[in-house]
Design an enzyme around this catalytic site. Structure first.
Site, PDB file in Angstrom:
ATOM      1  N   TYR A   1     -12.163  -3.989  -4.243  1.00  0.00           N
ATOM      2  CA  TYR A   1     -12.415  -4.045  -2.941  1.00  0.00           C
ATOM      3  C   TYR A   1     -14.010  -4.481  -2.781  1.00  0.00           C
ATOM      4  CZ  TYR A   1      -7.793  -3.635  -0.639  1.00  0.00           C
ATOM      5  OH  TYR A   1      -6.351  -3.540  -0.044  1.00  0.00           O
TER       6      TYR A   1
ATOM      7  N   ASN B   1      -2.923  -0.358   6.137  1.00  0.00           N
ATOM      8  CA  ASN B   1      -2.217  -2.055   6.460  1.00  0.00           C
ATOM      9  C   ASN B   1      -0.755  -2.162   5.789  1.00  0.00           C
ATOM     10  OD1 ASN B   1      -3.931  -2.825   4.810  1.00  0.00           O
ATOM     11  ND2 ASN B   1      -4.441  -4.060   7.051  1.00  0.00           N
TER      12      ASN B   1
ATOM     13  N   LYS C   1       0.609  -0.975   0.331  1.00  0.00           N
ATOM     14  CA  LYS C   1      -0.117  -0.043   0.212  1.00  0.00           C
ATOM     15  C   LYS C   1       1.103   1.040   0.346  1.00  0.00           C
ATOM     16  CE  LYS C   1      -3.549  -2.478   1.942  1.00  0.00           C
ATOM     17  NZ  LYS C   1      -4.662  -2.666   2.724  1.00  0.00           N
TER      18      LYS C   1
ATOM     19  N   HIS D   1      -1.662  -6.080   1.243  1.00  0.00           N
ATOM     20  CA  HIS D   1      -2.928  -6.676   0.572  1.00  0.00           C
ATOM     21  C   HIS D   1      -2.111  -8.073   0.103  1.00  0.00           C
ATOM     22  CE1 HIS D   1      -6.855  -8.292  -0.545  1.00  0.00           C
ATOM     23  NE2 HIS D   1      -5.793  -8.981  -0.578  1.00  0.00           N
TER      24      HIS D   1
ATOM     25  N   GLU E   1      -8.152 -11.000  -8.321  1.00  0.00           N
ATOM     26  CA  GLU E   1      -7.628 -10.027  -8.444  1.00  0.00           C
ATOM     27  C   GLU E   1      -6.670  -9.694  -9.273  1.00  0.00           C
ATOM     28  OE1 GLU E   1      -7.795  -9.668  -3.577  1.00  0.00           O
ATOM     29  OE2 GLU E   1      -6.313 -10.036  -4.108  1.00  0.00           O
TER      30      GLU E   1
ATOM     31  N   ARG F   1       2.068  -7.057   8.868  1.00  0.00           N
ATOM     32  CA  ARG F   1       2.111  -5.988   9.645  1.00  0.00           C
ATOM     33  C   ARG F   1       1.960  -5.950  11.378  1.00  0.00           C
ATOM     34  NH1 ARG F   1      -3.713  -8.147   6.871  1.00  0.00           N
ATOM     35  NH2 ARG F   1      -3.371  -6.661   5.692  1.00  0.00           N
TER      36      ARG F   1
END
Ligand code: CMP
Length: 144
Positions: A52, A115, A12, A118, A129, A105
């Site tokens: 998502y 976070n 991210k 993914h 995805e 994490r």
């Protein structure tokens, strides 16, 4: 190893900002997983909504879309034995505050939305995805 042994991760935007891309990818390599696809990309808001879509309507949905589409990030396809399960265990639970030390994490984050990373949670999620982030990857060409 079969073509089932693939998963998708994306790092991210906070990971890019903090310069942790190499640190995180090196954990996967050290574990013995192979990076078989890798790209720097910026998701559009539309792609993030599609990616998502299972979370559409949840309180955090708009914030999540905004967070992952605002800046560049790194996406990778990883290959290895039981890779979906192995990677999910390596990244830890969704909320970094609850994630165990030793997980990605748990070691590097605090924010539940940004976070760090993914990862696909099943073969079905991986296929959906990967078609969004790596549309050029031909899964039928994988052996097994
Ligand atoms: P990720 O593994 O990318 O999948 C869904 C994301 O929604 C999750 O990580 C978090 O970034 C985000 N999210 C934000 N708030 C929550 C929450 N309360 N519960 C679950 N996911 C959340």
């Amino acid at each position: 190893m079969s073509r089932q042994d693939l998963t998708l991760v994306f790092l991210k935007p906070g990971v890019m900002e903090r310069g942790l891309v190499g640190t995180i990818l090196s954990r996967f390599e050290a574990k013995g997983l192979k990076i078989v696809g890798l790209k720097l990309l910026r998701m559009s808001g539309e792609e993030a909504r599609e990616f998502y879509s299972v979370h559409r309507g949840k309180t955090f949905f708009e914030d999540l879309v905004e967070t992952v589409s605002r800046k560049d990030m790194v996406a990778a396809v990883l290959r290895g034995r039981e890779v979906v399960r192995v990677v999910r265990e390596m990244i830890g639970v969704t909320d970094p505050v609850e994630a165990a030390p030793g997980t990605i994490r748990g070691d590097f984050g605090l924010d539940i939305t940004d976070n760090l990373i993914h990862a696909s949670d099943s073969r079905e999620s991986f296929e959906a995805e990967v078609s969004i982030l790596f549309p050029e990857l031909d899964l039928s060409s994988w052996s097994g």
